[in-house]
Scaffold this motif. Structure first.
Motif, PDB file in Angstrom:
ATOM      1  N   CYS A 255       3.825  -3.197  -1.015  1.00 50.05           N
ATOM      2  CA  CYS A 255       3.613  -3.502   0.404  1.00 50.05           C
ATOM      3  C   CYS A 255       2.528  -4.554   0.581  1.00 50.05           C
ATOM      4  O   CYS A 255       1.609  -4.655  -0.237  1.00 50.05           O
ATOM      5  CB  CYS A 255       3.211  -2.245   1.176  1.00 50.05           C
ATOM      6  SG  CYS A 255       4.540  -1.035   1.322  1.00 50.05           S
ATOM      7  N   ILE A 257      -0.280  -5.351   3.443  1.00 47.33           N
ATOM      8  CA  ILE A 257      -0.920  -4.863   4.658  1.00 47.33           C
ATOM      9  C   ILE A 257      -1.922  -5.905   5.120  1.00 47.33           C
ATOM     10  O   ILE A 257      -2.855  -6.253   4.399  1.00 47.33           O
ATOM     11  CB  ILE A 257      -1.605  -3.505   4.433  1.00 47.33           C
ATOM     12  CG1 ILE A 257      -0.559  -2.473   4.019  1.00 47.33           C
ATOM     13  CG2 ILE A 257      -2.338  -3.055   5.685  1.00 47.33           C
ATOM     14  CD1 ILE A 257      -1.122  -1.095   3.772  1.00 47.33           C
ATOM     15  N   CYS A 261      -5.505  -2.862  10.545  1.00 45.67           N
ATOM     16  CA  CYS A 261      -4.485  -1.826  10.695  1.00 45.67           C
ATOM     17  C   CYS A 261      -5.154  -0.469  10.578  1.00 45.67           C
ATOM     18  O   CYS A 261      -6.213  -0.328   9.955  1.00 45.67           O
ATOM     19  CB  CYS A 261      -3.420  -1.930   9.608  1.00 45.67           C
ATOM     20  SG  CYS A 261      -2.318  -3.339   9.753  1.00 45.67           S
ATOM     21  N   ILE A 274       3.104  -4.789   6.740  1.00 53.74           N
ATOM     22  CA  ILE A 274       2.507  -4.087   7.877  1.00 53.74           C
ATOM     23  C   ILE A 274       1.303  -4.871   8.379  1.00 53.74           C
ATOM     24  O   ILE A 274       0.394  -5.193   7.616  1.00 53.74           O
ATOM     25  CB  ILE A 274       2.052  -2.657   7.491  1.00 53.74           C
ATOM     26  CG1 ILE A 274       3.188  -1.878   6.818  1.00 53.74           C
ATOM     27  CG2 ILE A 274       1.514  -1.923   8.704  1.00 53.74           C
ATOM     28  CD1 ILE A 274       4.374  -1.613   7.706  1.00 53.74           C
TER      29      ILE A 274
END
Length: 342
Positions: A255, A257, A261, A274
């Motif tokens: 992932c 990020i 967040c 994300i």
């Protein structure tokens, strides 16, 4: 000092997210709105908070218990009152009359703020305001040359001021405020069919009370989906250095990020991008997705989502395409299966 928090509104502009959860308990960057509000007031109050009184609707015993816990974490007594009918801002405060003693901060729980101020104990009260483009939707104030308030006007139809009251007030005598609230209710004095706090404030001003102006650096609304998602992003940015990106309980594989967040406990993220401006609640699973500027709550599954400016509730499921979406609790939206079946 006490904090009085009226929060009985139905939150109709934020539906479907308020059908199962009261708006003030919706999390922003991992914390309920009302918790952030009272924490921020406690930080700037400059003295011990003895009691936090919440005025709620019929929210149930679990909500009441969570509010009491919020107050106790701040070292204050927690009290819960019920407003059975939506009869206005003054009526909401009337419901907490038993706690209206001494100096108080009244803060309506549908807004967050960023400010660094000290309470002016030399005035009878402080009214916090922010300049707005369309003052007709707010209560506003007019000022004299010395910065004291000369008029309170509720939702003016013609322009009188662009200084909107944000819903946070300090009073050095709760008893004086209650006297005026009781007067307008006993005499059935309404504006727009409701008993308004601005009416009581104007009565106090005409009797000689001096109200000074408080200004905030930022006023963050949580009235509808778009403003709530925007507020989530702002809070994440303000707390960039304090936001936990990878809790120990999270599982994150392949992932990217992009801060800021908020990632909750027991979150699973796989093959996804994300951020920025994304909050993901506890026990949520995201697979093969791109998400930015969005608020995702707890126990939810997102697969092949390409989401922006979106808000997804608790225990929801979303499978599918690029979309700006507002999906409520316990809802399922599956575009993948639809494609397979067609």
């Amino acid at each position: 000092m006490k904090i009085i928090v009226p929060m009985a509104g139905r939150g109709s502009r934020l539906r479907p997210h308020t059908l199962t959860v009261p708006k003030p308990l919706i999390p922003i960057a991992g914390k309920p709105i009302v918790q952030r509000l009272v924490e921020d007031i406690t930080k700037v109050a400059g003295e011990k908070i003895d009691e936090i009184a919440f005025i709620i609707g019929d929210f149930g015993p679990e909500v009441e218990a969570s509010l009491i816990k919020i107050a106790e974490k701040l070292g204050a007594k927690g009290t819960v009152y019920t407003q059975d009918e939506p009869l206005g801002t003054a009526h909401a405060i009337k419901c907490a009359e038993a706690s209206m003693q001494g100096d108080v901060v009244v803060a309506f729980a549908d807004t967050l703020f960023k400010a660094d101020f000290v309470l002016d104990k030399n005035s009878d009260g402080v009214i916090w305001v922010k300049k707005v483009d369309d003052p007709s939707a707010f209560g506003v104030v007019k000022l004299d040359d010395y910065g004291f308030i000369t008029d309170f006007v509720e939702k003016p139809k013609t322009f009188v001021s662009d200084l909107a009251i944000i819903g946070i007030y300090y009073f050095n005598s709760a008893e004086k405020l209650m006297s005026e609230i009781n007067y307008i209710m006993d005499n059935d004095i309404k504006v727009g069919g409701e008993y308004q706090l601005t009416t009581a404030l104007e009565n106090l001003r005409q009797k000689g009370a001096k109200f000074s102006l408080g200004k905030v650096d930022d006023w963050m609304d949580c009235g509808n989906k778009n403003s709530t998602v925007e507020t989530n992003g702002k809070v994440l940015e303000y707390e960039r250095e304090n936001v936990a990106i990878f809790p120990d309980s999270s599982k994150i594989e392949n992932c990217m990020i992009i801060p800021p967040c908020f990632i909750g406990e027991n979150v699973q993220l796989y093959n996804s991008k994300i951020g920025p401006g994304v909050s993901i609640g506890n026990n949520t699973k995201v697979i093969n997705s791109n998400i930015d500027n969005s608020l995702i709550q707890e126990n939810t599954v997102i697969d092949h989502g390409n989401l922006s400016n979106s808000m997804i509730g608790n225990s929801a499921e979303y499978y599918g395409v690029s979309r700006e979406i507002s999906l409520g609790d316990f809802s399922v939206l599956d575009f993948v299966s639809n494609k397979r079946n067609n």
